[in-house]
Scaffold this motif. Structure first.
Motif, mmCIF file in Angstrom:
data_model
loop_
_atom_site.group_PDB
_atom_site.id
_atom_site.type_symbol
_atom_site.label_atom_id
_atom_site.label_comp_id
_atom_site.label_asym_id
_atom_site.label_seq_id
_atom_site.Cartn_x
_atom_site.Cartn_y
_atom_site.Cartn_z
ATOM 1 N N ALA A 1 34.897 10.444 8.621
ATOM 2 C CA ALA A 1 33.794 10.952 9.378
ATOM 3 C C ALA A 1 32.875 10.216 10.497
ATOM 4 N N GLN A 2 32.318 9.959 11.341
ATOM 5 C CA GLN A 2 31.334 8.936 12.328
ATOM 6 C C GLN A 2 29.875 9.975 12.379
ATOM 7 N N ARG A 3 29.201 9.321 10.914
ATOM 8 C CA ARG A 3 27.924 9.861 11.420
ATOM 9 C C ARG A 3 26.639 8.943 11.928
ATOM 10 N N ASN A 4 25.893 9.634 12.901
ATOM 11 C CA ASN A 4 25.646 8.104 13.816
ATOM 12 C C ASN A 4 26.131 6.727 13.885
ATOM 13 N N THR A 5 25.610 6.131 12.648
ATOM 14 C CA THR A 5 25.896 4.346 12.096
ATOM 15 C C THR A 5 26.580 4.566 10.802
ATOM 16 N N PHE B 1 36.449 10.415 3.139
ATOM 17 C CA PHE B 1 35.967 11.728 2.403
ATOM 18 C C PHE B 1 37.357 11.733 1.611
ATOM 19 N N GLY B 2 38.156 11.853 0.079
ATOM 20 C CA GLY B 2 39.051 11.840 -0.096
ATOM 21 C C GLY B 2 39.223 13.495 -0.199
ATOM 22 N N ASP B 3 41.051 13.361 -0.827
ATOM 23 C CA ASP B 3 41.761 15.043 -0.927
ATOM 24 C C ASP B 3 41.139 15.348 -2.073
ATOM 25 N N ASP B 4 40.292 14.778 -3.278
ATOM 26 C CA ASP B 4 39.997 15.578 -4.002
ATOM 27 C C ASP B 4 38.424 16.438 -3.987
ATOM 28 N N SER B 5 37.462 15.885 -3.105
ATOM 29 C CA SER B 5 36.675 16.057 -2.529
ATOM 30 C C SER B 5 35.871 16.489 -1.187
ATOM 31 N N PRO B 6 36.207 17.283 -0.478
ATOM 32 C CA PRO B 6 36.148 16.856 0.873
ATOM 33 C C PRO B 6 34.848 17.042 1.578
ATOM 34 N N ARG B 7 33.293 17.527 0.285
ATOM 35 C CA ARG B 7 32.196 17.880 0.775
ATOM 36 C C ARG B 7 31.384 16.634 0.507
ATOM 37 N N ARG B 8 31.716 15.778 -0.696
ATOM 38 C CA ARG B 8 31.274 13.927 -1.490
ATOM 39 C C ARG B 8 32.203 13.329 -0.293
ATOM 40 N N PRO B 9 31.235 12.011 0.182
ATOM 41 C CA PRO B 9 31.948 11.233 0.791
ATOM 42 C C PRO B 9 32.530 10.144 -0.469
ATOM 43 N N VAL B 10 33.460 9.342 -0.134
ATOM 44 C CA VAL B 10 34.566 8.061 -1.245
ATOM 45 C C VAL B 10 32.620 7.214 -1.303
ATOM 46 N N PHE B 11 33.143 6.454 0.150
ATOM 47 C CA PHE B 11 32.242 6.104 0.173
ATOM 48 C C PHE B 11 31.149 5.666 1.704
ATOM 49 N N ALA B 12 30.613 4.793 1.094
ATOM 50 C CA ALA B 12 30.232 4.712 3.517
ATOM 51 C C ALA B 12 29.961 3.600 4.066
ATOM 52 N N ALA B 13 30.062 3.543 4.432
ATOM 53 C CA ALA B 13 30.209 1.961 5.344
ATOM 54 C C ALA B 13 29.441 1.655 6.517
ATOM 55 N N GLU B 14 28.524 0.841 6.543
ATOM 56 C CA GLU B 14 27.445 1.195 8.375
ATOM 57 C C GLU B 14 28.315 -0.175 8.709
ATOM 58 N N TYR B 15 28.856 -0.023 9.586
ATOM 59 C CA TYR B 15 29.685 -0.770 11.311
ATOM 60 C C TYR B 15 27.933 -1.397 12.068
ATOM 61 N N PRO B 16 28.109 -2.563 13.403
ATOM 62 C CA PRO B 16 26.953 -2.629 14.216
ATOM 63 C C PRO B 16 27.762 -1.812 15.479
#
Length: 163
Positions: A139-143, A148-163
């Motif tokens: 899911a894209q949220r601003n920048t 999200f993994g199958d086991d926890s749809p509400r908590r992100p597995v990780f987040a990465a910033e992109y330019p």
């Protein structure tokens, strides 16, 4: 496909014997038989050979390299792991080749060639997920991209910033 080793019936047969049904041969202390074509996967096969040689060592054989799916007849193993088990796997594979020739006749048998350049799958199969692979939703949220993994749809597995 190459023959698969088991020790279960080895005590009942002597070396070089072919079973009455003609589909199992005993050689090198193992009973060798051919797996069904529709169930054969070289990375799974190599993982089994490593387990026979070194005990259950999970997660050292891969069907992908740098995120790209390898050709069905190839597998990837980290070099340090291969240094540990490679010689034993190659020796076990030589026994498999002798068993293959004994079972099917002829001079040819499947070969194991370590260090060969990778070939990659092209087309839609290149992106097919491995069995048991974690399905991800992005899911894209601003920048940021939230993954999200199958086991926890509400908590992100990780987040990465992109330019």
């Amino acid at each position: 496909p190459p023959l698969t080793p088991t020790r279960a019936e080895a005590e009942e047969m002597s070396s070089g014997d072919v079973s009455d049904s003609g589909d199992v041969v005993e050689m090198g202390g193992y009973c060798w038989q051919q797996p069904p074509w529709d169930e054969f996967s070289f990375p799974s096969y190599l993982d089994r050979m490593v387990a026979v040689c070194a005990g259950p060592v999970a997660g050292i054989v891969y069907d992908r390299l740098d995120g790209r799916r390898l050709a069905p007849y190839q597998a990837a193993v980290h070099t340090p792991h291969w240094r540990d088990v490679g010689e034993r796997v190659v020796e076990l594979f030589r026994i498999q080749q002798a068993a293959y020739r004994r079972l099917f006749g002829g001079k040819q048998a499947p070969k194991l060639v370590p260090g060969k350049a990778p070939s990659f799958v092209q087309g839609p199969e290149a992106f097919k997920m491995s069995p048991g692979h974690l399905e991800l939703r992005i899911a894209q949220r601003n920048t940021f991209l939230e993954v999200f993994g199958d086991d926890s749809p509400r908590r992100p597995v990780f987040a990465a910033e992109y330019p």
